[in-house]
Structures are given as structure tokens and as C-alpha cells.
Scaffold this active site. Structure first.
Site, PDB file in Angstrom:
ATOM      1  N   GLU A 131     -99.043 -16.854  43.779  1.00 31.63           N
ATOM      2  CA  GLU A 131     -98.360 -17.096  45.148  1.00 31.63           C
ATOM      3  C   GLU A 131     -98.286 -18.563  45.424  1.00 31.63           C
ATOM      4  OE1 GLU A 131     -99.530 -13.610  48.197  1.00 31.63           O
ATOM      5  OE2 GLU A 131    -101.026 -15.120  48.384  1.00 31.63           O
ATOM      6  N   HIS A 136     -93.499 -19.305  52.049  1.00 29.55           N
ATOM      7  CA  HIS A 136     -94.428 -18.634  51.106  1.00 29.55           C
ATOM      8  C   HIS A 136     -93.485 -17.832  50.142  1.00 29.55           C
ATOM      9  CE1 HIS A 136     -97.839 -15.790  50.057  1.00 29.55           C
ATOM     10  NE2 HIS A 136     -96.744 -15.295  49.421  1.00 29.55           N
ATOM     11  N   VAL A 138     -98.429  -4.984  48.008  1.00 34.31           N
ATOM     12  CA  VAL A 138     -97.770  -4.399  49.195  1.00 34.31           C
ATOM     13  C   VAL A 138     -96.493  -4.599  49.005  1.00 34.31           C
ATOM     14  CG1 VAL A 138     -97.633  -4.145  51.627  1.00 34.31           C
ATOM     15  CG2 VAL A 138     -99.802  -4.899  50.785  1.00 34.31           C
ATOM     16  N   ARG A 192    -103.729  -7.518  41.211  1.00 34.81           N
ATOM     17  CA  ARG A 192    -103.436  -6.240  41.480  1.00 34.81           C
ATOM     18  C   ARG A 192    -101.942  -6.142  41.851  1.00 34.81           C
ATOM     19  NH1 ARG A 192    -102.567  -7.306  46.845  1.00 34.81           N
ATOM     20  NH2 ARG A 192    -103.409  -9.036  47.915  1.00 34.81           N
ATOM     21  N   GLU A 205    -108.414 -27.401  52.042  1.00 33.61           N
ATOM     22  CA  GLU A 205    -107.020 -27.541  51.744  1.00 33.61           C
ATOM     23  C   GLU A 205    -106.240 -28.466  52.579  1.00 33.61           C
ATOM     24  OE1 GLU A 205    -104.662 -23.852  50.531  1.00 33.61           O
ATOM     25  OE2 GLU A 205    -105.588 -23.970  48.769  1.00 33.61           O
ATOM     26  N   LYS A 206    -105.441 -29.213  52.265  1.00 34.93           N
ATOM     27  CA  LYS A 206    -104.259 -29.729  53.088  1.00 34.93           C
ATOM     28  C   LYS A 206    -103.569 -28.872  53.561  1.00 34.93           C
ATOM     29  CE  LYS A 206    -102.599 -33.877  53.950  1.00 34.93           C
ATOM     30  NZ  LYS A 206    -103.417 -34.594  54.790  1.00 34.93           N
ATOM     31  N   GLY A 237    -105.964 -10.870  52.928  1.00 32.57           N
ATOM     32  CA  GLY A 237    -105.456 -10.524  53.987  1.00 32.57           C
ATOM     33  C   GLY A 237    -105.331 -11.452  55.301  1.00 32.57           C
ATOM     34  N   GLY A 238    -104.986 -12.696  54.621  1.00 27.91           N
ATOM     35  CA  GLY A 238    -104.951 -13.890  55.825  1.00 27.91           C
ATOM     36  C   GLY A 238    -106.306 -14.012  56.664  1.00 27.91           C
TER      37      GLY A 238
HETATM   38  P1  ADP Z   1    -104.796 -14.626  51.306  1.00 29.48           P
HETATM   39  O1  ADP Z   1    -105.743 -14.541  50.547  1.00 29.48           O
HETATM   40  O2  ADP Z   1    -105.282 -14.580  52.771  1.00 29.48           O
HETATM   41  O3  ADP Z   1    -103.614 -13.899  51.098  1.00 29.48           O
HETATM   42  P2  ADP Z   1    -103.472 -17.259  50.970  1.00 29.48           P
HETATM   43  O4  ADP Z   1    -104.306 -18.502  50.500  1.00 29.48           O
HETATM   44  O5  ADP Z   1    -102.694 -16.466  50.097  1.00 29.48           O
HETATM   45  O6  ADP Z   1    -104.525 -16.324  51.824  1.00 29.48           O
HETATM   46  O7  ADP Z   1    -102.659 -17.846  52.228  1.00 29.48           O
HETATM   47  C1  ADP Z   1    -102.248 -16.766  53.116  1.00 29.48           C
HETATM   48  C2  ADP Z   1    -101.039 -17.441  53.820  1.00 29.48           C
HETATM   49  O8  ADP Z   1    -101.653 -18.538  54.751  1.00 29.48           O
HETATM   50  C3  ADP Z   1     -99.869 -18.437  53.273  1.00 29.48           C
HETATM   51  O9  ADP Z   1     -98.803 -17.452  53.009  1.00 29.48           O
HETATM   52  C4  ADP Z   1     -99.583 -19.412  54.291  1.00 29.48           C
HETATM   53  O10 ADP Z   1     -98.739 -18.761  55.078  1.00 29.48           O
HETATM   54  C5  ADP Z   1    -100.820 -19.695  54.652  1.00 29.48           C
HETATM   55  N1  ADP Z   1    -101.644 -20.758  53.949  1.00 29.48           N
HETATM   56  C6  ADP Z   1    -102.190 -20.882  53.163  1.00 29.48           C
HETATM   57  N2  ADP Z   1    -102.828 -22.050  52.602  1.00 29.48           N
HETATM   58  C7  ADP Z   1    -102.148 -22.864  53.338  1.00 29.48           C
HETATM   59  C8  ADP Z   1    -102.103 -24.317  53.351  1.00 29.48           C
HETATM   60  N3  ADP Z   1    -102.774 -25.065  52.606  1.00 29.48           N
HETATM   61  N4  ADP Z   1    -101.252 -24.990  54.477  1.00 29.48           N
HETATM   62  C9  ADP Z   1    -100.228 -24.158  55.104  1.00 29.48           C
HETATM   63  N5  ADP Z   1    -100.259 -22.784  55.239  1.00 29.48           N
HETATM   64  C10 ADP Z   1    -101.161 -22.328  54.220  1.00 29.48           C
HETATM   65  P1  ADP Z   2    -100.510  -8.543  49.907  1.00 28.50           P
HETATM   66  O1  ADP Z   2    -101.049  -9.864  49.321  1.00 28.50           O
HETATM   67  O2  ADP Z   2    -100.221  -7.589  48.889  1.00 28.50           O
HETATM   68  O3  ADP Z   2     -99.262  -8.856  50.637  1.00 28.50           O
HETATM   69  P2  ADP Z   2    -102.381  -8.239  51.970  1.00 28.50           P
HETATM   70  O4  ADP Z   2    -102.855  -9.680  51.833  1.00 28.50           O
HETATM   71  O5  ADP Z   2    -101.456  -7.786  52.976  1.00 28.50           O
HETATM   72  O6  ADP Z   2    -101.476  -7.965  50.461  1.00 28.50           O
HETATM   73  O7  ADP Z   2    -103.472  -7.277  51.796  1.00 28.50           O
HETATM   74  C1  ADP Z   2    -103.204  -5.889  51.406  1.00 28.50           C
HETATM   75  C2  ADP Z   2    -104.102  -5.097  51.954  1.00 28.50           C
HETATM   76  O8  ADP Z   2    -105.349  -5.319  51.096  1.00 28.50           O
HETATM   77  C3  ADP Z   2    -104.348  -5.269  53.424  1.00 28.50           C
HETATM   78  O9  ADP Z   2    -104.813  -4.049  53.895  1.00 28.50           O
HETATM   79  C4  ADP Z   2    -105.737  -6.112  53.530  1.00 28.50           C
HETATM   80  O10 ADP Z   2    -106.269  -6.227  54.575  1.00 28.50           O
HETATM   81  C5  ADP Z   2    -106.308  -5.795  52.085  1.00 28.50           C
HETATM   82  N1  ADP Z   2    -107.061  -6.952  51.506  1.00 28.50           N
HETATM   83  C6  ADP Z   2    -106.344  -8.052  50.995  1.00 28.50           C
HETATM   84  N2  ADP Z   2    -107.335  -8.762  50.407  1.00 28.50           N
HETATM   85  C7  ADP Z   2    -108.599  -8.297  50.526  1.00 28.50           C
HETATM   86  C8  ADP Z   2    -109.891  -8.508  50.338  1.00 28.50           C
HETATM   87  N3  ADP Z   2    -110.249  -9.501  49.504  1.00 28.50           N
HETATM   88  N4  ADP Z   2    -110.783  -7.777  50.830  1.00 28.50           N
HETATM   89  C9  ADP Z   2    -110.451  -6.823  51.414  1.00 28.50           C
HETATM   90  N5  ADP Z   2    -109.298  -6.156  51.657  1.00 28.50           N
HETATM   91  C10 ADP Z   2    -108.198  -6.920  51.195  1.00 28.50           C
HETATM   92 MG    MG Z   3    -102.221 -14.477  49.607  1.00 27.17          MG
END
Ligand code: ADP
Ligand code: ADP
Ligand code: MG
Length: 450
Positions: free
Chosen positions: A273, A207, A292, A289, A199-200, A163-164
Site C-alpha cells: 500500500e 490510496h 477485501v 493476506r 508519520e508525517k 482496518g483504519g
Molecule cells: P490500516 O493498517 O488501518 O489499513 P494504513 O496505514 O494502511 O492503515 O492507512 C489506512 C489509511 O489511512 C490510508 O489509506 C490513508 O487514507 C490514511 N493514512 C495512513 N497514513 C497516512 C499518512 N501518513 N498521511 C495521510 N493519510 C494516511
Molecule cells: P483491506 O486492507 O483488505 O481493505 P480492511 O482494512 O478493510 O482490509 O480489513 C479487512 C477486514 O479485516 C475488516 O473486517 C477489518 O476490520 C479486519 N482487520 C483488518 N486488519 C485487522 C487487524 N490487524 N486485526 C483485526 N482485524 C483486522
Molecule cells: Mg492499510
């Protein structure tokens, strides 16, 4: 096929899953917290079980209560949706040990991929290109040594992240220590686990993610990619398919995603991703999973991904070949959140006093809203997803604008006009946005006079 499935989620995704089950003739059991008694998923399901109080920990995250609900109602399978328990390996294991089918991959795969640092190591050995960074989790000292070696800027990320959340950028060595502990603290609070990795920082990437379907018989297929570059605080806001990435790079990404899935003997639907820059792509994580933004892939392929998940989990074979899956037209999804963009996107729950949903060919609204429904402050602010499908991107954008103009959700404040502003932004229309688009253009996007 299963006769009865329990849906361990709420909101629009629970509604979406219940509808797919009904179409397949499967009975459904909803679970709900005490504040969700009147939620749409509760009304739509054949049976509903209250699993606890409003805080997610006491209900939607309460594994024992949910498993008991499945056993008591005779559900043979549990669909976890997204968020909540969907990426919880312990929950998947609990299902396995109670002879309940968990609709997703095995607990082993969830735990391998759920630890994002470990997943990268696995992917690297499978030959998938990853973002350069630490091998596994780091201590403060290891991090400090590593930034000397790899240079700045870097991103500190939570291994259990999602969820960022739990991410911190470091551009100056002097800030590393503070950011390291800030990331750890946020990770501990959000995910009850404070491991972080390095991570760099890839500046201004796009994305791009690949949707995968894998059955129990080693067939792994992809349903093309989605561009999810329009993000706010690393959280997606708008997603679309297809992307406008170079075709040969796209093909390499499909291959890498399939290789990633095969390397872990993946089963069910999943998303690989990547971040993409300068004609190169790097694996960041795999989401084990339903995602969204799955509807945009459904719109271009005409495949119901939730139904495929149910079929796969019940032991059926995928009936497609890769060649038979075609991508047609262009689809865009916007997330409709109960939040106020001019108040720094502050959540704004409330009661929907009037609802009007746009209709027409190629318009879909996945939502749990109905007139007089009260949006609870206890959960995620996403109240729906507006999805459009048209012959090409330009038509999809104009369809989305028109649909957004028609959608009325009186009583709650949403980001509806904010995403409309994005649809009208030149950079978005040109299809050239990266993950920094919203932050760079926020002033212009927020200038709206009602
Ligand atoms: P989450 O598990 O919260 O979804 P992600 O690892 O998928 O986290 O990263 C979510 C977003 O964060 C990516 O879509 C991108 O926009 C940014 N991001 C993640 N890793 C990097 C990176 N190494 N450099 C730049 N942006 C990144
Ligand atoms: P997607 O990768 O499907 O775009 P999101 O990163 O937006 O999904 O997450 C989808 C939903 O799940 C959001 O409500 C987010 O807050 C929640 N979420 C995602 N990853 C986790 C996690 N590791 N723990 C708890 N909630 C999460
Ligand atoms: Mg992600």
C-alpha cells in the site's frame, strides 16, 4: 495440490474461498461459531466444525480450536481469509509446527510486516520510499522531540494497526499528549498491543496499492494497482482498477512493490500500500493476506487470485510471465455494509426477508446473504461486495449504478444508496477524489429522499 483445506474465516470471504477450492477439486472444511450454524459458508463446505461461542475470541480467533479442527478432519492446509487470524504470526507458526500449510507467507514475514513501524524501517533499507516519520515505535518524550524536528501535522499510528483503527491526527503541539495516549488506548483495545509510531500527515493523498503474487521459486509478479481513495475513517468503501495515476509513476510503483516483496522473500499473495500525492508515492504498509478488494484485480486480469494462493501454497510455480498478464477494461467494487448512513453508519443487523441480486455480463456479487439469513451483530458489518467490469470507467460507473438500483436486501438497512450517491457525484465521476472525499462531501452524499 491439497486434497482438503480448512477455511478459518466466515462471511463472504469464506464463501469465496470455498468456491475456489471446489473449482480446483479440493475438499473444504468450514469452521463456525454457535451463532453461525446456518451461515452460507457452513452449508457450502463439505464438512463443518463448530469452534466455539459467538465472540470472535472464543471461536474465529481461537487458535487451538481451529488447529484441532484441521487435525481432526485431516485438512492439510488452512486459508485464513482476511481479518481474524490472517495476519497473526503466532497462528502461522502454529500451523507450521503442526505440519499444516498456512496459505500465506511465512510466520517470519507476517511478523516483520505486521509490525508496521518495523516494516517501514525494512522497506527504507530496501530502497522503497516511505512516509517520513519516526524510526520504529516512540515514547511520549520521543514523539514530542520529533514533532519539533519534523513539524506538524503528524499522524500517530498503531504498529499493530489495521482496518483504519488506532490512528490520531495531531495539528497542535498542545494536543500531542492527549492524542498519543488516546491512540495507545485504542490500539491496546483493538490489537492487544499498544505500540505507536509517528508519520508525517500527508494532506489529501490518494490510496494506491499494488497486488503481488510470489511463488516459492523467487518469481514475483504484480497484478497492477487498485485505487482505494474513497474511504470513511481510513477504511475503504469503494475500490477500482486501474487507477488514473500517471503511467510512469504507476510503473515505478509496480517496481517498488516487487522490490518490497523480494526484500523480505515474500511468498503468496500480498498487497503493497502507498499513498500518492504530487507525483510522488510513499509506502505505508504491506498486507500479508488476501485483500477485501482483490476482485477488482481479478476482473481486469482474469486471474483467480484465491486459486493462485492455493497453487502457490501447495508448491506449484506461477505459470505467468509479467508480460502475459494484461489489464483489460475497468472494474469497480463497492462494499455493501449492514449499516445506516443517516444514523452515523450505525450497524444494522437483522433478517433478510427478501433478496434480489442483479445479474448480467460484468456483474459479480460476492456475498454470504440468502433469503431468511440473519446478519449477526457479533461480526463486521460487511455483508457483500458488488463488483462490476466494463470496457471503460464511464461504463463501469453506469453499470454499477444500474446494479445498485436492482439489488434488493429487504429486512436490513445497508449503505447501498450511499454508494449510489457517490457514483453520481461529479468529483467521483471525474475521477479526481482523494481520501478526504467522503468527509468533505458527507452532507451532500447523505441528502437522500426515499
Ligand atoms: P490500516 O493498517 O488501518 O489499513 P494504513 O496505514 O494502511 O492503515 O492507512 C489506512 C489509511 O489511512 C490510508 O489509506 C490513508 O487514507 C490514511 N493514512 C495512513 N497514513 C497516512 C499518512 N501518513 N498521511 C495521510 N493519510 C494516511
Ligand atoms: P483491506 O486492507 O483488505 O481493505 P480492511 O482494512 O478493510 O482490509 O480489513 C479487512 C477486514 O479485516 C475488516 O473486517 C477489518 O476490520 C479486519 N482487520 C483488518 N486488519 C485487522 C487487524 N490487524 N486485526 C483485526 N482485524 C483486522
Ligand atoms: Mg492499510
Amino acid at each position: 495440490m491439497f486434497q482438503k483445506v480448512l477455511v478459518a474465516n466466515r462471511g463472504e470471504i469464506a464463501v469465496r474461498i470455498i468456491r475456489s477450492c471446489r473449482e480446483l477439486g479440493i475438499e473444504t472444511v468450514a469452521v463456525y461459531s454457535t451463532v453461525d450454524e446456518d451461515a452460507l459458508h457452513v452449508h457450502l463446505a463439505d464438512e463443518a466444525v463448530c469452534v466455539g461461542e459467538a465472540p470472535a475470541k472464543a471461536s474465529y480467533l481461537h487458535m487451538e480450536n481451529i488447529i484441532s479442527a484441521a487435525i481432526n478432519t485431516g485438512a492439510e492446509a488452512i486459508h485464513p481469509g482476511f481479518g481474524f487470524l490472517s495476519e497473526n504470526a503466532k497462528f502461522a507458526e502454529l500451523c507450521e509446527s503442526c505440519n499444516i500449510a498456512f496459505i500465506g507467507p511465512s510466520s517470519q514475514v507476517i511478523s516483520d510486516m505486521g509490525d508496521k513501524a518495523k516494516a517501514k524501517t525494512l522497506m527504507r533499507s530496501a530502497g522503497v520510499s516511505i512516509v517520513p516519520g519516526s524510526v520504529g515505535e516512540i515514547t511520549l518524550e520521543e514523539g514530542l522531540a520529533l514533532i519539533k524536528e519534523m513539524g506538524l501535522p503528524v499522524l500517530i499510528k498503531a504498529s499493530a494497526g489495521g482496518g483504519g483503527r488506532g490512528m490520531r491526527i495531531v495539528r497542535h503541539e498542545s494536543k500531542f499528549k492527549t492524542q498519543y495516549f488516546a491512540a495507545k488506548q485504542e490500539a491496546a483495545a483493538a490489537f492487544s498491543s499498544d505500540g505507536v509510531y509517528l508519520e508525517k500527515l500527508v494532506e489529501n493523498p490518494r490510496h494506491i496499492e499494488v497486488q503481488i503474487l510470489a511463488d516459492k521459486y523467487d518469481t514475483v509478479l504484480h497484478l497492477f494497482e487498485r485505487d482505494c481513495s474513497v474511504q470513511r475513517r481510513n477504511q475503504k468503501v469503494i475500490e477500482e482498477a486501474p487507477s488514473n495515476i500517471d503511467v510512469s509513476l504507476r510503473n515505478q510503483m509496480y517496481e517498488a512493490a516487487i522490490k518490497a516483496a523480494k526484500a523480505v522473500k515474500y511468498e503468496n499473495a500480498g498487497t503493497v500500500e502507498f499513498i500518492v500525492t504530487d507525483n510522488a508515492f510513499y509506502f505505508i504498509e504491506m498486507n500479508t493476506r488476501i485483500q477485501v478488494e482483490h476482485p477488482v484485480s481479478e476482473m481486469i486480469t482474469n486471474i483467480d487470485i484465491i486459486q493462485e494462493q492455493l497453487k502457490i501454497a501447495s508448491g506449484m510455480r506461477l505459470l505467468f510471465t509479467q508480460e502475459s498478464i494484461k489489464s483489460q477494461g475497468h472494474a469497480i467494487e463497492v462494499r455493501i455494509n449492514a449499516e445506516n448512513p443517516v444514523k452515523n453508519f450505525m450497524p444494522s443487523p437483522g433478517t433478510v426477508t427478501f433478496l434480489h441480486v442483479p445479474q448480467g455480463p460484468g456483474i459479480r456479487f460476492d456475498s454470504m446473504l440468502y433469503q431468511d439469513y440473519t446478519v449477526s451483530p457479533h461480526y463486521d458489518s460487511m455483508v457483500g461486495k458488488l463488483i462490476v467490469h466494463a470496457s471503460d470507467r464511464a461504463h463501469a460507473i453506469s453499470k454499477m449504478k444500474s446494479a445498485l438500483e436492482e439489488l434488493i436486501t429487504e429486512g436490513i438497512t445497508t449503505n447501498q444508496w450511499f454508494v449510489w450517491m457517490i457514483m453520481n457525484h461529479q468529483a467521483y465521476v471525474e475521477g479526481s477524489v482523494d481520501t478526504s472525499f467522503i468527509v468533505k462531501n458527507i452532507k451532500k452524499l447523505i441528502r437522500y429522499e426515499n
